[in-house]
Design a protein around this motif. Structure first.
Motif, PDB file in Angstrom:
ATOM      1  N   CYS A  25       0.672  -1.205  -0.049  1.00 45.49           N
ATOM      2  CA  CYS A  25       0.108  -0.015   0.117  1.00 45.49           C
ATOM      3  C   CYS A  25       0.906   1.276   0.125  1.00 45.49           C
ATOM      4  CB  CYS A  25      -1.092  -0.065   1.176  1.00 45.49           C
ATOM      5  SG  CYS A  25      -2.324   1.342   1.260  1.00 45.49           S
ATOM      6  N   LYS A 182      -3.686   2.654  -3.511  1.00 45.04           N
ATOM      7  CA  LYS A 182      -4.021   2.108  -2.376  1.00 45.04           C
ATOM      8  C   LYS A 182      -4.261   0.647  -2.571  1.00 45.04           C
ATOM      9  CE  LYS A 182      -6.907   5.371   0.159  1.00 45.04           C
ATOM     10  NZ  LYS A 182      -7.981   6.297   0.281  1.00 45.04           N
ATOM     11  N   VAL A 183      -3.619  -0.068  -1.550  1.00 43.72           N
ATOM     12  CA  VAL A 183      -4.003  -1.667  -1.767  1.00 43.72           C
ATOM     13  C   VAL A 183      -4.279  -2.111  -0.464  1.00 43.72           C
ATOM     14  CG1 VAL A 183      -2.509  -3.657  -2.205  1.00 43.72           C
ATOM     15  CG2 VAL A 183      -1.853  -1.574  -3.448  1.00 43.72           C
ATOM     16  N   PRO A 184      -5.592  -2.272  -0.431  1.00 44.94           N
ATOM     17  CA  PRO A 184      -5.963  -3.030   1.181  1.00 44.94           C
ATOM     18  C   PRO A 184      -5.788  -4.395   1.096  1.00 44.94           C
ATOM     19  CG  PRO A 184      -7.829  -1.760  -0.443  1.00 44.94           C
ATOM     20  CD  PRO A 184      -6.524  -2.097  -1.263  1.00 44.94           C
ATOM     21  N   GLU A 188      -1.698  -5.632   5.964  1.00 42.62           N
ATOM     22  CA  GLU A 188      -1.374  -4.253   6.232  1.00 42.62           C
ATOM     23  C   GLU A 188      -1.930  -3.142   6.883  1.00 42.62           C
ATOM     24  OE1 GLU A 188       0.561  -2.740   2.679  1.00 42.62           O
ATOM     25  OE2 GLU A 188       1.088  -4.735   1.977  1.00 42.62           O
ATOM     26  N   CYS A 189      -3.272  -3.480   6.514  1.00 43.77           N
ATOM     27  CA  CYS A 189      -4.438  -2.545   7.282  1.00 43.77           C
ATOM     28  C   CYS A 189      -4.449  -2.936   8.603  1.00 43.77           C
ATOM     29  CB  CYS A 189      -5.663  -2.791   6.561  1.00 43.77           C
ATOM     30  SG  CYS A 189      -6.058  -2.405   4.937  1.00 43.77           S
ATOM     31  N   CYS A 192      -1.971  -0.370  10.204  1.00 49.43           N
ATOM     32  CA  CYS A 192      -1.927   0.982   9.700  1.00 49.43           C
ATOM     33  C   CYS A 192      -2.710   1.848  10.432  1.00 49.43           C
ATOM     34  CB  CYS A 192      -2.681   0.817   8.124  1.00 49.43           C
ATOM     35  SG  CYS A 192      -2.708   2.459   7.436  1.00 49.43           S
ATOM     36  N   ILE A 194      -4.051   4.947   9.693  1.00 52.31           N
ATOM     37  CA  ILE A 194      -4.785   5.903   9.259  1.00 52.31           C
ATOM     38  C   ILE A 194      -6.301   5.691   9.297  1.00 52.31           C
ATOM     39  CG2 ILE A 194      -5.328   6.956   6.711  1.00 52.31           C
ATOM     40  CD1 ILE A 194      -2.459   6.232   6.073  1.00 52.31           C
ATOM     41  N   CYS A 199      -9.379   6.934   4.784  1.00 53.26           N
ATOM     42  CA  CYS A 199      -9.272   5.576   4.174  1.00 53.26           C
ATOM     43  C   CYS A 199     -10.474   4.826   4.374  1.00 53.26           C
ATOM     44  CB  CYS A 199      -7.804   4.949   4.404  1.00 53.26           C
ATOM     45  SG  CYS A 199      -7.836   3.430   3.411  1.00 53.26           S
ATOM     46  N   TYR A 201     -11.082   1.994   2.845  1.00 53.86           N
ATOM     47  CA  TYR A 201     -10.716   0.761   2.288  1.00 53.86           C
ATOM     48  C   TYR A 201     -10.244  -0.177   3.269  1.00 53.86           C
ATOM     49  CZ  TYR A 201     -11.807   2.980  -2.219  1.00 53.86           C
ATOM     50  OH  TYR A 201     -12.262   3.716  -3.212  1.00 53.86           O
ATOM     51  N   ARG A 202     -10.055   0.265   4.423  1.00 50.90           N
ATOM     52  CA  ARG A 202      -9.324  -0.724   5.603  1.00 50.90           C
ATOM     53  C   ARG A 202     -10.256  -2.032   5.317  1.00 50.90           C
ATOM     54  NH1 ARG A 202      -6.516  -0.496  10.133  1.00 50.90           N
ATOM     55  NH2 ARG A 202      -6.135   1.709   9.630  1.00 50.90           N
TER      56      ARG A 202
HETATM   57  S1  SF4 Z   1      -6.191   1.249   5.845  1.00 49.58           S
HETATM   58 FE1  SF4 Z   1      -6.124   2.053   3.855  1.00 49.58          FE
HETATM   59  S2  SF4 Z   1      -4.156   3.245   3.794  1.00 49.58           S
HETATM   60 FE2  SF4 Z   1      -3.638   1.778   5.494  1.00 49.58          FE
HETATM   61  S3  SF4 Z   1      -2.958  -0.027   4.515  1.00 49.58           S
HETATM   62 FE3  SF4 Z   1      -5.193  -0.501   4.309  1.00 49.58          FE
HETATM   63  S4  SF4 Z   1      -5.872   0.469   2.405  1.00 49.58           S
HETATM   64 FE4  SF4 Z   1      -3.738   1.297   2.779  1.00 49.58          FE
END
Ligand code: SF4
Length: 217
Positions: A25, A182-184, A188-189, A192, A194, A199, A201-202
């Motif tokens: 991402c 953006k790579v959900p 990774e989410c 994260c 954010i 965002c 797209y979590r």
């Molecule tokens: S929450 Fe949003 S910005 Fe964070 S890694 Fe997932 S897709 Fe990316």
């Protein structure tokens, strides 16, 4: 409430997992590079435990190096901020710089399992820390990742053209004006911070594996 930064600002560790292909991402790094004070979500990470274990490892390594006759500088003493000709700022803070008889080693201490991004983080420090740094003047540097039970040495030859080009290209993209992809992904989410204001797209659940019988094996 998020604010636009006056200039793109990148913390080294936002890049190294992307460089290593351990994260996908790029948007999360781009967003952090351009914004501050955004609404943050708590992440599933025990910061107090990490801080304590990491501090113990750094202190024990500092004592070992001092016993071996090195001058040792740790953490805040090594903080750097490099401003490129594009105006993009890159900052970092190597755990340890140790110097003895014209030889120096930049070390980073890791309490987790070894990753390629750990080595790339030290390589970035080897590239940026010596710039205009009096302590590193006339010192032959190398790098090292220090884990609890092992170490990985990184020679200066690893700082080759391919690494430099990949690093600069990523800096330009993360610090550039155009938002990155953006790579959900749940993997990774979950780490994260954010929040949903920035965002939507979590991914909050791990993916389900689709089960099927096969005659292949
Ligand atoms: S929450 Fe949003 S910005 Fe964070 S890694 Fe997932 S897709 Fe990316």
């Amino acid at each position: 409430m998020r604010e636009l930064r006056s200039e793109p600002y990148i913390w080294v560790t936002w890049l190294t997992k992307l460089l290593a292909g351990e994260s996908a991402c790029e948007w999360s790094a781009w967003f952090r590079a351009h914004h501050k004070d955004y609404d943050k979500l708590p992440v599933d990470f025990d910061l107090a435990k990490w801080t304590m274990e990491h501090g113990e490892l750094v202190n024990s390594r500092r004592e070992q190096l001092r016993d071996e006759g090195y001058d040792v500088y740790i953490e805040d003493e090594n903080a750097f901020r490099r401003i490129g000709k594009t105006g993009i700022v890159v900052s970092g803070k190597p755990d340890i710089l140790a110097i003895r008889d014209g030889q120096g080693v930049i070390e980073d201490c890791k309490t987790g399992r070894p990753r390629i991004s750990d080595q790339l983080q030290v390589l970035v420090y080897m590239l940026l820390l010596p710039i205009n740094n009096e302590r590193c003047k006339n010192v032959a540097l190398s790098g090292r990742v220090v884990y609890r039970t092992s170490t990985v040495d990184i020679p200066m030859t690893a700082l080759d053209d391919a690494f430099r080009e990949g690093f600069v290209e990523l800096i330009h993209r993360v610090g550039g004006d155009s938002p990155l992809a953006k790579v959900p992904l749940w993997s990774e989410c979950r780490w994260c911070d954010i929040g949903p204001a920035d965002c939507l797209y979590r991914v909050t659940e791990p993916p389900e594996s689709v089960e099927a019988q096969t005659d292949l094996f």
